[in-house]
Enzyme design. Structure first.
Site, PDB file in Angstrom:
ATOM      1  N   ARG A  76      34.028  41.738  41.948  1.00  0.00           N
ATOM      2  CA  ARG A  76      34.935  41.389  40.851  1.00  0.00           C
ATOM      3  C   ARG A  76      34.111  41.142  39.589  1.00  0.00           C
ATOM      4  NH1 ARG A  76      39.367  36.975  42.614  1.00  0.00           N
ATOM      5  NH2 ARG A  76      39.364  36.819  40.347  1.00  0.00           N
ATOM      6  N   LYS A  93      41.665  27.935  46.302  1.00  0.00           N
ATOM      7  CA  LYS A  93      43.114  28.022  46.541  1.00  0.00           C
ATOM      8  C   LYS A  93      43.467  29.081  47.576  1.00  0.00           C
ATOM      9  CE  LYS A  93      44.075  28.942  42.288  1.00  0.00           C
ATOM     10  NZ  LYS A  93      42.732  28.932  41.721  1.00  0.00           N
ATOM     11  N   ARG A  99      30.313  34.344  44.278  1.00  0.00           N
ATOM     12  CA  ARG A  99      31.370  35.265  44.718  1.00  0.00           C
ATOM     13  C   ARG A  99      31.237  36.603  43.993  1.00  0.00           C
ATOM     14  NH1 ARG A  99      37.591  33.393  44.233  1.00  0.00           N
ATOM     15  NH2 ARG A  99      37.485  34.216  42.125  1.00  0.00           N
ATOM     16  N   ARG A 146      52.756  28.407  35.400  1.00  0.00           N
ATOM     17  CA  ARG A 146      51.614  28.158  34.513  1.00  0.00           C
ATOM     18  C   ARG A 146      52.034  27.422  33.239  1.00  0.00           C
ATOM     19  NH1 ARG A 146      46.800  30.853  35.743  1.00  0.00           N
ATOM     20  NH2 ARG A 146      47.028  32.435  37.330  1.00  0.00           N
TER      21      ARG A 146
END
Length: 190
Positions: free
Chosen positions: A134, A14, A128, A89
């Site tokens: 992260r 996204k 990633r 959401r």
């Protein structure tokens, strides 16, 4: 005015696609996460309110989130449209977004969901996680939970936008260019 709700599970691409599409179609990209971080960091009234809920481990109420989004939309008066990323959401949030846009004389043009097989998502996120720093992308159990939470939360929204004839699922597997082309094919027909 073109207003897109960009959806997809974590790792679907996204962020990458929103960056390309905002430039291609001259849209403003509004990432809910970025808006929250900005308001909290700058200690705005809404940021302080949101942080109080987050510090207690609670979800930020829709009313606060909508006020933040409204401020973002107002900041960009005269824009050709928006890409909403990470919002709505829930059905209540979708209705609040519809009301907000209606006040501005516009509406959601489409909800476009990037569809990617779960195993590919897991691979992408773990990869990633090696480079992004992260922690939520480094643990396979956490990654799989985030993906399942996405499906639980968004299944309702898929139906919400389908009923309005505004839901478009797009294959999110392939090169960045191929995926951009598939998204553009949908946007160009709106």
């Amino acid at each position: 005015m073109t207003n897109l709700v960009l959806f997809g599970p974590p790792g679907a691409g996204k962020g990458t696609q929103a960056t390309i599409l905002k430039d291609k179609y001259n849209l403003i990209h509004i990432s809910t996460g970025d808006v929250f971080r900005f308001n909290i960091k700058n200690e705005t009234e809404l940021g302080i309110s949101a942080k109080a809920f987050m510090d207690k481990g609670q979800l930020v109420p829709d009313e606060v989130t909508i006020k933040m989004l409204n401020a973002e939309v107002d900041k960009n008066e005269g824009a050709e449209g928006f890409i909403f990323d990470g919002f709505p959401r829930t059905e209540a949030q979708a209705e609040a977004l519809a009301a907000l846009l209606e006040q501005k004389g516009t509406e959601v043009s489409a909800m476009i969901a990037l569809e990617v097989d779960d195993e590919i998502l897991v691979e992408r996120l773990l990869e990633r996680g090696k480079t992004s720093g992260r922690p939520d992308d480094a643990d396979e159990k956490v990654v799989r939970n985030r993906i399942s939470v996405y499906y639980e939360e968004t299944a309702i929204l898929k139906e919400y936008y389908k009923k309005q004839g505004k839901y478009y699922g797009v294959n999110g597997v392939g090169s960045i260019e191929e995926i951009t082309q598939r998204l553009s094919d949908v946007i160009d027909k709106l």
